[in-house]
Write an enzyme that holds these catalytic residues in place. Structure first.
Site, PDB file in Angstrom:
ATOM      1  N   LYS A 171       1.180   4.222  -2.806  1.00  0.00           N
ATOM      2  CA  LYS A 171       0.844   5.626  -2.502  1.00  0.00           C
ATOM      3  C   LYS A 171       2.044   6.545  -2.721  1.00  0.00           C
ATOM      4  O   LYS A 171       1.880   7.706  -3.102  1.00  0.00           O
ATOM      5  CB  LYS A 171       0.305   5.726  -1.070  1.00  0.00           C
TER       6      LYS A 171
ATOM      7  N   TYR B  16       0.840  -1.209   0.000  1.00  0.00           N
ATOM      8  CA  TYR B  16       0.000   0.000   0.000  1.00  0.00           C
ATOM      9  C   TYR B  16       0.874   1.258   0.000  1.00  0.00           C
ATOM     10  O   TYR B  16       0.645   2.190  -0.792  1.00  0.00           O
ATOM     11  CB  TYR B  16      -0.902  -0.041   1.234  1.00  0.00           C
TER      12      TYR B  16
END
Ligand code: NDP
Length: 246
Positions: free
Chosen positions: A159, A155
């Site tokens: 990002k 994740y």
């Protein structure tokens, strides 16, 4: 009505932050394309709520990780709503785990949705924006992309990647009057963070403003970045995190 006559395409708009952005755009006079993966009823409900502001709102099922589906969806939005002026890459997923135990498929799924999905949307909206010599792209990153987070390597990488994508697209398209910025939310109260105990003193204690964020806290910034008040802002990453990552 700062977005009167504009059309916003928002991915992941059936729930959470995307839903709040779609409704805030509609409140400001923008037509909205509500992109969702599986929550058809929720997406239709968002459209019904948006339509109460007197704008056009249409829901589109589309897996942002699928290049061809995104192409077809952008074409459909253009046909139905007459174009795209604001693109919000908000769709996102988590598949948390320590790197040692993380499956390759979980790494790929998160990168494909969160990062490659944004690339797909930008690529297919690119000619629309360039032709108009105008457009606003807003990518929803995360403080995890700025700080990293143990148990979220996939994740956080997606990002952080979105921030590189944002700055590159901002540089590439600035000469055509197109702005591209990223928002980095902290802990926002949505389905994604449903497992987090909101009264956990340790968590709230880490946040200088002493509360989790609301989807509307993020939507307020998205409205600003989408409007003409932000015409001289590009390549920027703005945190909406109650001071968490300062
Ligand atoms: P939610 O889990 O509440 O909603 C996720 C949304 O993304 C849903 O609308 C979902 O559609 C959609 N979606 C998921 N996968 C796909 C896909 N492959 N194609 C199209 N749509 C998809 O998330 P949040 O509202 O919390 O988060 C929104 C964004 O903000 C994400 O990018 C997230 O990473 C980021 N963020 C969130 C934070 C938080 O604390 N909540 C903090 C920092 C960043 P459907 O309903 O159909 O499944």
């Amino acid at each position: 009505m700062t977005l009167q006559g504009k059309t916003g395409l928002i991915t992941g708009a059936s729930r959470g932050i995307g839903r709040a952005i779609a409704l805030a755009f509609a409140r400001e006079g923008a037509n909205v394309a509500v992109i969702y993966a599986g929550s058809q009823q929720a997406a239709q409900h968002v459209c019904a709520q948006a339509a109460e502001y007197g704008v056009q709102a249409r829901a589109y099922q589309c897996d942002v990780a699928d290049f061809d589906q995104v192409k077809e969806t952008v074409q459909a939005v253009q046909k139905d709503l007459g174009g795209v002026d604001i693109l919000v890459n908000n769709a996102g997923i988590t598949r948390d785990g320590l790197v040692y135990t993380m499956k390759e498929a979980d790494f790929d799924a998160v990168l494909d949705t969160n990062l490659k999905g944004a690339f797909h949307l930008i690529k297919h909206c690119y000619p629309i924006f360039v032709k108009k010599r105008a457009g606003k792209i807003i990518n929803i990153s995360s403080v995890s992309g700025l700080m990293g987070n143990g148990g979220q390597a996939n994740y956080s990488a997606s990002k952080a990647g979105l921030i590189g994508l944002t700055k590159s697209v901002a540089r590439e398209l600035a000469g055509r009057g197109i702005c591209c910025n990223a928002i980095a939310p902290g802990f926002i109260d949505t389905d994604m963070t449903a497992k987090i105990d909101k009264d956990d003193n340790q968590l709230v204690g880490m946040i200088p403003l002493k509360r989790m964020g609301r989807p509307e806290d993020v939507a307020n910034l998205a409205v600003f970045l989408a409007g003409s008040g932000a015409d001289y802002i590009t390549g920027e990453v703005i945190r909406v995190d109650g001071g968490l990552a300062m």
